[in-house]
Design a protein around this motif. Structure first.
Motif, mmCIF file in Angstrom:
data_model
loop_
_atom_site.group_PDB
_atom_site.id
_atom_site.type_symbol
_atom_site.label_atom_id
_atom_site.label_comp_id
_atom_site.label_asym_id
_atom_site.label_seq_id
_atom_site.Cartn_x
_atom_site.Cartn_y
_atom_site.Cartn_z
ATOM 1 N N ALA A 1 0.852 -1.197 0.000
ATOM 2 C CA ALA A 1 0.000 0.000 0.000
ATOM 3 C C ALA A 1 0.889 1.249 0.000
ATOM 4 O O ALA A 1 1.401 1.647 1.041
ATOM 5 N N ALA A 2 1.072 1.833 -1.163
ATOM 6 C CA ALA A 2 2.024 2.941 -1.324
ATOM 7 C C ALA A 2 1.752 4.108 -0.379
ATOM 8 O O ALA A 2 2.685 4.728 0.121
ATOM 9 N N GLY A 3 0.495 4.396 -0.110
ATOM 10 C CA GLY A 3 0.167 5.517 0.766
ATOM 11 C C GLY A 3 0.534 5.278 2.215
ATOM 12 O O GLY A 3 0.532 6.200 3.022
ATOM 13 N N LEU A 4 0.842 4.027 2.545
ATOM 14 C CA LEU A 4 1.203 3.673 3.921
ATOM 15 C C LEU A 4 2.568 2.986 3.945
ATOM 16 O O LEU A 4 2.834 2.137 4.792
ATOM 17 N N ALA A 5 3.416 3.348 3.015
ATOM 18 C CA ALA A 5 4.669 2.631 2.813
ATOM 19 C C ALA A 5 5.769 2.970 3.805
ATOM 20 O O ALA A 5 6.819 2.358 3.783
ATOM 21 N N SER A 6 5.533 3.918 4.677
ATOM 22 C CA SER A 6 6.601 4.230 5.630
ATOM 23 C C SER A 6 6.002 4.617 6.975
ATOM 24 O O SER A 6 4.849 5.018 7.074
ATOM 25 N N GLY A 7 6.794 4.459 7.993
ATOM 26 C CA GLY A 7 6.407 4.948 9.298
ATOM 27 C C GLY A 7 5.331 4.169 10.014
ATOM 28 O O GLY A 7 4.657 4.723 10.873
ATOM 29 N N LEU A 8 5.141 2.899 9.696
ATOM 30 C CA LEU A 8 4.139 2.096 10.391
ATOM 31 C C LEU A 8 4.644 1.769 11.787
ATOM 32 O O LEU A 8 5.763 1.308 11.968
ATOM 33 N N GLU A 9 3.795 2.043 12.777
ATOM 34 C CA GLU A 9 4.185 1.728 14.157
ATOM 35 C C GLU A 9 2.951 1.361 14.974
ATOM 36 O O GLU A 9 1.840 1.788 14.701
ATOM 37 N N ARG A 10 3.212 0.540 15.973
ATOM 38 C CA ARG A 10 2.137 0.096 16.855
ATOM 39 C C ARG A 10 2.295 0.778 18.198
ATOM 40 O O ARG A 10 3.397 0.845 18.745
ATOM 41 N N GLU A 11 1.184 1.283 18.723
ATOM 42 C CA GLU A 11 1.147 1.878 20.054
ATOM 43 C C GLU A 11 0.014 1.206 20.811
ATOM 44 O O GLU A 11 -1.160 1.482 20.550
ATOM 45 N N GLY A 12 0.365 0.290 21.716
ATOM 46 C CA GLY A 12 -0.660 -0.495 22.407
ATOM 47 C C GLY A 12 -1.381 -1.372 21.412
ATOM 48 O O GLY A 12 -0.767 -2.114 20.669
ATOM 49 N N ASP A 13 -2.701 -1.240 21.354
ATOM 50 C CA ASP A 13 -3.494 -2.013 20.402
ATOM 51 C C ASP A 13 -3.734 -1.266 19.091
ATOM 52 O O ASP A 13 -4.396 -1.785 18.198
ATOM 53 N N ALA A 14 -3.218 -0.070 18.974
ATOM 54 C CA ALA A 14 -3.487 0.761 17.796
ATOM 55 C C ALA A 14 -2.293 0.783 16.847
ATOM 56 O O ALA A 14 -1.144 0.708 17.269
ATOM 57 N N TRP A 15 -2.610 0.897 15.551
ATOM 58 C CA TRP A 15 -1.590 1.030 14.512
ATOM 59 C C TRP A 15 -1.661 2.433 13.924
ATOM 60 O O TRP A 15 -2.757 2.958 13.676
ATOM 61 N N TYR A 16 -0.498 3.013 13.669
ATOM 62 C CA TYR A 16 -0.392 4.331 13.056
ATOM 63 C C TYR A 16 0.570 4.241 11.886
ATOM 64 O O TYR A 16 1.491 3.436 11.887
ATOM 65 N N ALA A 17 0.335 5.093 10.891
ATOM 66 C CA ALA A 17 1.210 5.107 9.726
ATOM 67 C C ALA A 17 1.415 6.533 9.255
ATOM 68 O O ALA A 17 0.534 7.381 9.379
ATOM 69 N N ALA A 18 2.606 6.763 8.703
ATOM 70 C CA ALA A 18 2.869 8.022 8.020
ATOM 71 C C ALA A 18 2.214 7.904 6.647
ATOM 72 O O ALA A 18 2.330 6.880 5.984
ATOM 73 N N SER A 19 1.493 8.930 6.247
ATOM 74 C CA SER A 19 0.817 8.914 4.957
ATOM 75 C C SER A 19 0.976 10.287 4.315
ATOM 76 O O SER A 19 1.399 11.235 4.982
ATOM 77 N N PRO A 20 0.607 10.422 3.046
ATOM 78 C CA PRO A 20 0.669 11.743 2.407
ATOM 79 C C PRO A 20 -0.205 12.784 3.111
ATOM 80 O O PRO A 20 0.037 13.976 3.003
ATOM 81 N N MET A 21 -1.219 12.317 3.888
ATOM 82 C CA MET A 21 -2.102 13.237 4.614
ATOM 83 C C MET A 21 -1.574 13.552 6.005
ATOM 84 O O MET A 21 -2.187 14.318 6.728
ATOM 85 N N GLY A 22 -0.485 12.926 6.407
ATOM 86 C CA GLY A 22 0.035 13.053 7.765
ATOM 87 C C GLY A 22 -0.095 11.725 8.485
ATOM 88 O O GLY A 22 -0.382 10.694 7.885
ATOM 89 N N ARG A 23 0.074 11.743 9.801
ATOM 90 C CA ARG A 23 0.007 10.515 10.596
ATOM 91 C C ARG A 23 -1.453 10.095 10.752
ATOM 92 O O ARG A 23 -2.287 10.872 11.210
ATOM 93 N N VAL A 24 -1.743 8.839 10.364
ATOM 94 C CA VAL A 24 -3.103 8.330 10.424
ATOM 95 C C VAL A 24 -3.166 7.085 11.297
ATOM 96 O O VAL A 24 -2.177 6.369 11.460
ATOM 97 N N ARG A 25 -4.345 6.858 11.869
ATOM 98 C CA ARG A 25 -4.584 5.646 12.658
ATOM 99 C C ARG A 25 -5.313 4.633 11.783
ATOM 100 O O ARG A 25 -6.237 4.995 11.039
ATOM 101 N N LEU A 26 -4.901 3.368 11.883
ATOM 102 C CA LEU A 26 -5.498 2.288 11.088
ATOM 103 C C LEU A 26 -6.206 1.305 11.999
ATOM 104 O O LEU A 26 -5.640 0.872 13.004
ATOM 105 N N GLU A 27 -7.431 0.956 11.646
ATOM 106 C CA GLU A 27 -8.187 -0.047 12.396
ATOM 107 C C GLU A 27 -8.721 -1.069 11.403
ATOM 108 O O GLU A 27 -9.559 -0.742 10.567
#
Length: 131
Positions: free
Chosen positions: A31-57
């Protein structure tokens, strides 16, 4: 509201395709839009995206091939993405992703979103058949 369904047939069993695509950790591989900066914080996932830092569920693990996921944008806007893998029999499946056109999105931006999803699904298919 406008939407376009993007699909990709893959020469891989649906269960295997689902197991790979459902793992958030694998998103940067296709997924090119989520290709960098993926990190887990507790039970939540966050990714660097062209829109900024987003949360993924991601949708809960399920036997129906539902890969739906919600992306929470930096401004708090939540975007639900309908994503499925469907068995086609004999070691094949099809991914379908419904790209929704948000209000106020011009034709060029919507076309770019659709093209990006199409490229992502091709990359996912390539990743699955290369493994």
């Amino acid at each position: 509201m406008e939407a376009e369904v993007v699909w990709q047939v893959v020469a891989v069993d649906a269960a295997r395709a689902y197991a790979y695509a459902h793992r958030v950790e694998n998103l940067p591989d296709w997924a090119a839009g989520l290709a960098s900066g993926l990190e887990r914080e507790g039970d939540a996932w966050y990714a660097a995206s062209p829109m900024g830092r987003v949360r993924l569920e991601m949708a809960e693990d399920n036997p129906l091939g539902v890969l739906d996921h919600t992306v929470t944008m930096p401004d708090g806007t939540r975007v639900h993405n309908a994503f499925r893998v469907t068995p086609l029999g004999a070691g094949h499946c099809v991914f379908t992703f419904t790209v929704q056109r948000p209000p106020g999105t011009d034709d060029d931006a919507f076309a770019a979103d659709v093209a990006q999803v199409r490229a992502d699904l091709r990359a996912l298919a390539h990743r699955l058949t290369a493994v």
